[in-house]
Design a protein around this motif. Structure first.
Motif, PDB file in Angstrom:
ATOM      1  N   GLU A 216       0.635   8.165  -5.586  1.00  0.00           N
ATOM      2  CA  GLU A 216      -0.471   9.105  -5.698  1.00  0.00           C
ATOM      3  C   GLU A 216      -0.175  10.475  -5.101  1.00  0.00           C
ATOM      4  O   GLU A 216      -0.958  11.411  -5.273  1.00  0.00           O
ATOM      5  CB  GLU A 216      -1.728   8.522  -5.035  1.00  0.00           C
ATOM      6  CG  GLU A 216      -2.219   7.230  -5.684  1.00  0.00           C
ATOM      7  CD  GLU A 216      -2.430   7.382  -7.179  1.00  0.00           C
ATOM      8  OE1 GLU A 216      -3.062   8.365  -7.589  1.00  0.00           O
ATOM      9  OE2 GLU A 216      -1.950   6.515  -7.935  1.00  0.00           O
TER      10      GLU A 216
ATOM     11  N   LYS B 186       0.833  -1.208   0.000  1.00  0.00           N
ATOM     12  CA  LYS B 186       0.000   0.000   0.000  1.00  0.00           C
ATOM     13  C   LYS B 186       0.861   1.249   0.000  1.00  0.00           C
ATOM     14  O   LYS B 186       0.528   2.252  -0.637  1.00  0.00           O
ATOM     15  CB  LYS B 186      -0.920  -0.004   1.225  1.00  0.00           C
ATOM     16  CG  LYS B 186      -1.895   1.175   1.259  1.00  0.00           C
ATOM     17  CD  LYS B 186      -2.838   1.082   2.435  1.00  0.00           C
ATOM     18  CE  LYS B 186      -3.867   2.199   2.410  1.00  0.00           C
ATOM     19  NZ  LYS B 186      -3.253   3.545   2.509  1.00  0.00           N
ATOM     20  N   GLY B 187       2.007   1.184   0.703  1.00  0.00           N
ATOM     21  CA  GLY B 187       2.896   2.336   0.754  1.00  0.00           C
ATOM     22  C   GLY B 187       3.389   2.738  -0.624  1.00  0.00           C
ATOM     23  O   GLY B 187       3.532   3.930  -0.919  1.00  0.00           O
TER      24      GLY B 187
ATOM     25  N   MET C 137       3.400   6.623   7.097  1.00  0.00           N
ATOM     26  CA  MET C 137       2.157   6.213   6.451  1.00  0.00           C
ATOM     27  C   MET C 137       0.957   6.805   7.174  1.00  0.00           C
ATOM     28  O   MET C 137       0.009   7.290   6.548  1.00  0.00           O
ATOM     29  CB  MET C 137       2.067   4.687   6.413  1.00  0.00           C
ATOM     30  CG  MET C 137       0.886   4.156   5.617  1.00  0.00           C
ATOM     31  SD  MET C 137       0.902   2.349   5.444  1.00  0.00           S
ATOM     32  CE  MET C 137       2.344   2.132   4.402  1.00  0.00           C
TER      33      MET C 137
ATOM     34  N   GLY D  30       0.299  10.354   6.402  1.00  0.00           N
ATOM     35  CA  GLY D  30      -0.089  10.658   5.031  1.00  0.00           C
ATOM     36  C   GLY D  30       1.081  10.885   4.102  1.00  0.00           C
ATOM     37  O   GLY D  30       0.922  11.452   3.019  1.00  0.00           O
TER      38      GLY D  30
ATOM     39  N   ASP E 254       0.525   4.529  -2.290  1.00  0.00           N
ATOM     40  CA  ASP E 254       0.313   5.818  -1.626  1.00  0.00           C
ATOM     41  C   ASP E 254       1.338   6.840  -2.092  1.00  0.00           C
ATOM     42  O   ASP E 254       1.010   8.011  -2.344  1.00  0.00           O
ATOM     43  CB  ASP E 254       0.393   5.654  -0.111  1.00  0.00           C
ATOM     44  CG  ASP E 254      -0.815   4.950   0.473  1.00  0.00           C
ATOM     45  OD1 ASP E 254      -1.826   4.815  -0.249  1.00  0.00           O
ATOM     46  OD2 ASP E 254      -0.745   4.515   1.634  1.00  0.00           O
TER      47      ASP E 254
ATOM     48  N   GLY F  93       2.719   8.492   2.671  1.00  0.00           N
ATOM     49  CA  GLY F  93       2.843   7.308   1.838  1.00  0.00           C
ATOM     50  C   GLY F  93       3.621   6.235   2.564  1.00  0.00           C
ATOM     51  O   GLY F  93       3.123   5.156   2.853  1.00  0.00           O
ATOM     52  N   THR F  94       4.860   6.516   2.848  1.00  0.00           N
ATOM     53  CA  THR F  94       5.722   5.671   3.660  1.00  0.00           C
ATOM     54  C   THR F  94       6.846   6.565   4.156  1.00  0.00           C
ATOM     55  O   THR F  94       6.754   7.785   4.044  1.00  0.00           O
ATOM     56  CB  THR F  94       6.241   4.456   2.856  1.00  0.00           C
ATOM     57  OG1 THR F  94       6.977   3.599   3.711  1.00  0.00           O
ATOM     58  CG2 THR F  94       7.083   4.886   1.677  1.00  0.00           C
TER      59      THR F  94
END
Length: 449
Positions: free
Chosen positions: A96, A89-90, A390, A393, A93, A395-396
């Motif tokens: 995006e 998911k990171g 994460m 917000g 993220d 992403g990682t």
């Protein structure tokens, strides 16, 4: 990503050359590379987790023989609940997120036809040295590609199988993209950390991820700037007006959700007025989770009068060193303080400036605490475990920094950027400007950006 056993100087030089290409790629090309990495890792889950299982088997044997700490074994486990999913998911993220490259953060009209801009740009080449944590490869690769930075990664021998499996997948994924393979390199040669730390001509920033011994060694062994933290001595301060149910929830999560993490709580500071009311049920909840409580005299006395006999027998006495130790396990020292001021003083002296929390219903005390505690993260009524890129917000993250310059706290894309000044003119020279007769004055007009 390439697996390399090249000489450190050659690897660093290749990364520097690749960084110049990566920094000028369009957003779409860098995002396409992240899509390819995500797809490749998703399809290779079984192969990678099998490699990780082989590492874990050897690591557990090493831990049984006293050759490896249990905290490292815990960090090594890529199959731990949610870790694989969070890693994937990171990547998406990060993809995006807004492109951090080329953002104008200042525009000034120095004179007619002479305009200054400050523009974000990549740092250049990152060297990441880490123990365990195989997910770091995917996180670093994603952040590096998105931010336009090249990265050299050197992992510990305890997770070699995992690193190689992940690296091969990422390398194959990048072959179909515009990102040069040498932009992300995993160094497989052993015992080359000292030589890598000498490559200050090509490497711009070192990011260590591991034990405090590793971080302190790196900080003392290189001319290259180092971003990171040596210890995660995070404290919780329990003030007597805190809501009990909320406090139990936050304290238990801070200590037990992932004890081996750097954002796990390592000290519980308790206001005297909360000893008889809030502390006993919180202590009981911690004991039920298997936490060993190391109490100072006042907290032990309060708990002895409130807890059942079995619970009292397993309480331990705290020693001074407990409040300066990152336990990374289910051990929690408890210290009694008279006020928020004493709690702040303790944290600023004994803490590591990572993440510290106040539990209180008083907004005034909370603001005093958050303004006065000198840490990268200062929280009110929420878990220390919330200190995470994460969750913020980002992403990682490449790590959590306690530095006082450039980047602090969880370091995501923004922390991997620097800036340059662009000045557009029409033949102006410095001798034309000044305070002497006949010289021109700068206008220094701030322009929108």
């Amino acid at each position: 990503m390439s697996l390399t056993n090249a000489l450190p100087a050659d690897a660093a030089q290749a990364a520097k050359s690749a960084s110049h290409i990566l920094a000028t790629l369009p957003t779409s090309a860098r995002n396409d590379a992240l899509t390819a990495i995500h797809k490749g890792l998703s399809g290779a889950k079984e192969e990678i987790l099998a490699a990780n299982a082989r590492d874990l088997e050897l690591a557990r044997k090493a831990a049984e023989n006293g050759e490896l700490s249990l905290s490292i074994v815990s960090r090594l486990d890529l199959g731990k609940k949610g870790k694989w999913e969070d890693m994937l998911k990171g990547i998406l993220d990060v993809r995006e997120l807004e492109d951090p490259v080329g953002k104008v953060t200042l525009r000034t009209k120095l004179d007619d036809g002479l305009t200054l801009e400050r523009v974000s740009c990549p740092i250049g080449v990152l060297l990441i040295i880490f123990e365990a944590r195989p997910e770091v490869i995917a996180s670093i690769a994603s952040l590096a590609v998105k931010s336009g930075n090249a990265a050299i990664l050197k992992g510990g021998k305890e997770s070699t199988e995992s690193f190689i499996a992940i690296s091969k997948v990422i390398s194959a994924a990048l072959e179909s993209t515009e990102v040069p393979n040498s932009a992300i390199q995993l160094v497989t040669t052993r015992d080359v950390i000292p030589q890598l730390l000498n490559q200050d001509k090509y490497i711009d920033l070192v990011i260590p991820r591991g034990s405090n011994e590793l971080v302190r060694y790196i900080q003392s062994s290189t001319k290259i700037p180092v971003l990171g933290h040596a210890d995660g001595l995070c404290s919780l301060y329990l003030e007597h007006t805190a809501d009990l149910a909320m406090a139990i929830k936050v304290v238990v999560d801070s200590k037990t959700a992932y004890p081996a993490a750097c954002n796990s709580a390592e000290t519980l500071l308790v206001e005297e007025a909360a000893l008889e009311t809030l502390l006993p049920p919180i202590a009981q909840a911690l004991l039920e989770k298997g936490v060993s409580l190391r109490c100072d005299a006042a907290s032990k006395k309060a708990l002895t009068s409130k807890l059942d006999s079995h619970s009292v027998t397993i309480l331990q006495d705290a020693e001074d060193i407990d409040f300066d130790t990152e336990h990374l396990s289910l051990v929690l020292p408890i210290k009694t303080v008279k006020s928020v001021s004493e709690a702040i003083a303790h944290i600023n002296f004994h803490g590591s400036h990572h993440t510290d929390v106040i539990l209180t219903s008083s907004s005034g005390l909370a603001e005093q605490f958050m303004s006065s505690v000198d840490s990268a993260g200062v929280f009110w009524n929420t878990s220390t475990r919330m200190a995470d890129g994460m969750r913020f917000g980002f992403g990682t993250e490449v790590g959590i920094s306690t530095n006082k310059i450039h980047a602090r706290g969880p370091v995501g894309l923004e922390g991997l950027m620097i800036y340059k000044y662009k000045l557009r003119g029409g033949g102006q020279v410095s001798a034309e400007y000044g305070e002497a007769e006949g010289q021109k004055r700068f206008k220094h007009e701030q322009l929108p950006f």
